[in-house]
Design a protein around this motif. Structure first.
Motif, PDB file in Angstrom:
ATOM      1  N   LEU B  82       0.844  -1.211   0.000  1.00  0.00           N
ATOM      2  CA  LEU B  82       0.000   0.000   0.000  1.00  0.00           C
ATOM      3  C   LEU B  82       0.870   1.249   0.000  1.00  0.00           C
ATOM      4  O   LEU B  82       0.612   2.203  -0.753  1.00  0.00           O
ATOM      5  CB  LEU B  82      -0.934   0.002   1.215  1.00  0.00           C
ATOM      6  CG  LEU B  82      -2.166  -0.896   1.099  1.00  0.00           C
ATOM      7  CD1 LEU B  82      -2.790  -1.109   2.473  1.00  0.00           C
ATOM      8  CD2 LEU B  82      -3.201  -0.302   0.138  1.00  0.00           C
ATOM      9  N   LEU B  83       1.923   1.232   0.835  1.00  0.00           N
ATOM     10  CA  LEU B  83       2.784   2.412   0.912  1.00  0.00           C
ATOM     11  C   LEU B  83       3.541   2.608  -0.410  1.00  0.00           C
ATOM     12  O   LEU B  83       3.729   3.744  -0.872  1.00  0.00           O
ATOM     13  CB  LEU B  83       3.760   2.254   2.082  1.00  0.00           C
ATOM     14  CG  LEU B  83       4.498   3.514   2.509  1.00  0.00           C
ATOM     15  CD1 LEU B  83       3.516   4.606   2.915  1.00  0.00           C
ATOM     16  CD2 LEU B  83       5.438   3.205   3.671  1.00  0.00           C
ATOM     17  N   ALA B  86       1.252   4.422  -2.764  1.00  0.00           N
ATOM     18  CA  ALA B  86       0.479   5.505  -2.146  1.00  0.00           C
ATOM     19  C   ALA B  86       0.104   6.593  -3.145  1.00  0.00           C
ATOM     20  O   ALA B  86      -0.920   7.264  -3.005  1.00  0.00           O
ATOM     21  CB  ALA B  86       1.266   6.099  -0.973  1.00  0.00           C
ATOM     22  N   ASN B  90      -5.341   4.541  -2.267  1.00  0.00           N
ATOM     23  CA  ASN B  90      -5.191   4.006  -0.905  1.00  0.00           C
ATOM     24  C   ASN B  90      -6.252   2.953  -0.564  1.00  0.00           C
ATOM     25  O   ASN B  90      -6.537   2.716   0.589  1.00  0.00           O
ATOM     26  CB  ASN B  90      -5.201   5.133   0.121  1.00  0.00           C
ATOM     27  CG  ASN B  90      -6.579   5.754   0.278  1.00  0.00           C
ATOM     28  OD1 ASN B  90      -7.533   5.345  -0.374  1.00  0.00           O
ATOM     29  ND2 ASN B  90      -6.690   6.727   1.166  1.00  0.00           N
ATOM     30  N   HIS B 109      -4.711   0.298   8.429  1.00  0.00           N
ATOM     31  CA  HIS B 109      -4.654   1.165   7.248  1.00  0.00           C
ATOM     32  C   HIS B 109      -5.808   2.176   7.281  1.00  0.00           C
ATOM     33  O   HIS B 109      -5.610   3.379   7.060  1.00  0.00           O
ATOM     34  CB  HIS B 109      -4.743   0.274   6.003  1.00  0.00           C
ATOM     35  CG  HIS B 109      -4.791   1.002   4.704  1.00  0.00           C
ATOM     36  ND1 HIS B 109      -3.779   1.828   4.274  1.00  0.00           N
ATOM     37  CD2 HIS B 109      -5.728   1.015   3.712  1.00  0.00           C
ATOM     38  CE1 HIS B 109      -4.103   2.333   3.086  1.00  0.00           C
ATOM     39  NE2 HIS B 109      -5.267   1.854   2.723  1.00  0.00           N
ATOM     40  N   GLN B 110      -6.994   1.684   7.622  1.00  0.00           N
ATOM     41  CA  GLN B 110      -8.186   2.525   7.671  1.00  0.00           C
ATOM     42  C   GLN B 110      -8.078   3.581   8.774  1.00  0.00           C
ATOM     43  O   GLN B 110      -8.441   4.740   8.570  1.00  0.00           O
ATOM     44  CB  GLN B 110      -9.401   1.633   7.946  1.00  0.00           C
ATOM     45  CG  GLN B 110     -10.735   2.254   7.600  1.00  0.00           C
ATOM     46  CD  GLN B 110     -11.840   1.211   7.643  1.00  0.00           C
ATOM     47  OE1 GLN B 110     -11.783   0.244   8.411  1.00  0.00           O
ATOM     48  NE2 GLN B 110     -12.844   1.385   6.813  1.00  0.00           N
ATOM     49  N   GLY B 114      -6.631   5.455   5.289  1.00  0.00           N
ATOM     50  CA  GLY B 114      -6.793   4.641   4.085  1.00  0.00           C
ATOM     51  C   GLY B 114      -8.198   4.078   3.972  1.00  0.00           C
ATOM     52  O   GLY B 114      -9.004   4.202   4.894  1.00  0.00           O
ATOM     53  N   THR B 136      -6.174  -0.527  -4.998  1.00  0.00           N
ATOM     54  CA  THR B 136      -4.762  -0.150  -5.005  1.00  0.00           C
ATOM     55  C   THR B 136      -3.936  -1.392  -4.716  1.00  0.00           C
ATOM     56  O   THR B 136      -2.912  -1.636  -5.349  1.00  0.00           O
ATOM     57  CB  THR B 136      -4.487   0.926  -3.928  1.00  0.00           C
ATOM     58  OG1 THR B 136      -5.464   1.968  -4.052  1.00  0.00           O
ATOM     59  CG2 THR B 136      -3.084   1.507  -4.073  1.00  0.00           C
TER      60      THR B 136
END
Lengths: 77, 365
Positions: B82-83, B86, B90, B109-110, B114, B136
């Motif tokens: 994810l990063l 980015a 997201n 993440h959320q 995210g 993503t």
């Protein structure tokens, strides 16, 4: 439509609400409806699963005034 | 003597791992980064472990990172992809039947701004997705840890970068095609606990989502358990070499169980009967309390797991069973090991009708 039978299973943990449902199925006529009020989260899965396994109809969910879900079941056989 | 049928939670140490562990403990204690003899020895052992692991998995050695657990490898894999992306977006999409470690990574993440959504599965537990392009990162396990169903990872990887949790399948099934990052856990294939694998495909965009460290392997944090990594690699090599024979034998045992439990009335056997992990099956008995059945089976000498709410620390039923529309109470997950026999399965099948009937009778049915 008003159910033929309401089962108050508040405070009961699964599988108890499902056992109550099975025990009381015969209390309503074929075509009749039972509502099971249960606050145990497992009932949300287990009432529909019971209907599938026992060939009864799962009608859906309606909340009671206190917010506790009532699971509607129609007796098919 | 207990019949151990919970290898999906933890496989007993493979003999090849035990031998490697003892040897490597003696020679692999030093910090592999240092410039002295003992450090060079440790470095050689660690490099060997990495190369052997990569070879057993059919990937490159520089794609392998040893982590302190499978769970940590999952967190690194999901959040690192994810990063790395980015700037593209997201949104993490995960199947609704992922292991809790993936769900926890999604919630993390959320909580940091995210987006995290789960994808529905069919009655067999197989993920259904027709708009994977919007992800993503897509998190889809190689095969499900509770019901065994194999997921269409290679198909999905054509639409979005995939993180695949291979913790339940590594060693037993080859890695699927197309993944960008993956995770595995040594104690599930007969290596020691405390060794996980983070796999990041060469060329995949991955950035460390955590503070990081200054190890030889830039994805690793803290000094590797060199002996543990070598033991894990030895077990993995052995398991992969034996797997054709092991899988066939275990699949037949599970077929026997699946067929046998249907003789018990009101039993829900779940998961794909064919395209599945070879070594495990999940079924649920209507009106049966999960804790009661696990306890009674334990008393009779059988060690099995359950996904029922009353057996979980959270009091929530298994989210895997819930997502599949399966019965969640009265649940058992039976997983066989390298040494499980037909006689083990038959003894369990002989005990179950009486145990189930007894619990139902006590419940007033």
């Amino acid at each position: 439509m008003n159910p033929d039978l309401e089962l108050d299973c508040r405070g009961m943990l699964c599988p108890r609400p499902i056992i109550e449902l099975a025990r009381h199925l015969g209390d309503v006529p074929v075509g009749g409806e039972i509502v099971v009020y249960a606050d145990d989260v497992a009932a949300a899965s287990d009432v529909p699963a019971w209907c599938r396994m026992r060939a009864q109809e799962y009608v859906g969910v309606q909340n009671a005034d206190d917010g506790v879900p009532g699971y509607r079941v129609r007796r098919l056989s | 003597m207990t019949t151990y049928l919970d290898t999906a939670s933890g496989e007993p140490l493979h003999p090849a791992a035990r031998a490697a562990l003892e040897q490597a403990r003696e020679h692999g204690y030093a910090d592999p980064r240092r410039l002295h003899g003992p450090a060079r020895n440790a470095r050689i052992l660690l490099d060997n472990a990495r190369e052997a692991t990569a070879e057993a998995l059919g990937i490159r050695a520089d794609e392998v990172t040893f982590t302190p657990s499978g769970t940590h490898a999952v967190h690194l894999g999901v959040l690192g992809l994810l990063l790395g992306r980015a700037r593209q977006g997201n949104l993490l999409l995960a199947s609704a039947v992922e292991h809790a470690s993936v769900m926890h990574a999604g919630q993390w993440h959320q909580a940091r701004g995210g987006a995290f959504e789960t994808l529905p599965v069919d009655a067999l537990g197989r993920v259904r997705v027709d708009d994977a392009e919007r992800a993503t990162v897509l998190a889809v396990q190689t095969a499900n840890h509770e019901v065994g169903t194999v997921q269409p990872v290679a198909d999905l990887a054509q639409h979005a970068p995939v993180f695949t949790d291979a913790c339940a399948s590594a060693g037993r099934l080859p890695l699927p095609e197309g993944w960008s990052a993956a995770a595995a856990s040594a104690h599930k294939w007969g290596g020691p606990a405390g060794v996980g694998l983070l796999l990041v495909r060469k060329g995949a965009r991955w950035r460390n989502p955590f503070p990081g460290d200054d190890r030889v392997d830039e994805r690793a944090t803290g000094m590797e358990d060199v002996a543990g990594a070598l033991a894990a690699a030895a077990a993995l090599q052995a398991v992969v070499a034996e797997r054709e024979e092991t899988n066939a034998r275990q699949a037949a045992l599970i077929d026997r169980l699946r067929a046998g439990v249907t003789a018990i009335p009101d039993t829900d056997v779940v998961g794909d009967p064919v395209d599945r992990l070879p070594h495990l099956v999940t079924f649920s008995f209507l009106y049966v309390d999960g804790e009661a059945i696990v306890t009674e089976l334990d008393r009779r000498g059988f060690a099995v797991a359950s996904g029922s709410a009353c057996t979980a620390s959270t009091l929530e039923p298994s989210h895997v069973l819930t997502a599949m529309g399966a019965l969640t109470h009265g649940n058992l997950r039976v997983s066989v090991g390298r040494e499980s026999t037909e006689a083990d399965v038959d003894r369990l099948l002989a005990a179950l009708p009486e145990v189930v009937a007894g619990i139902r009778r006590d419940a007033g049915l």
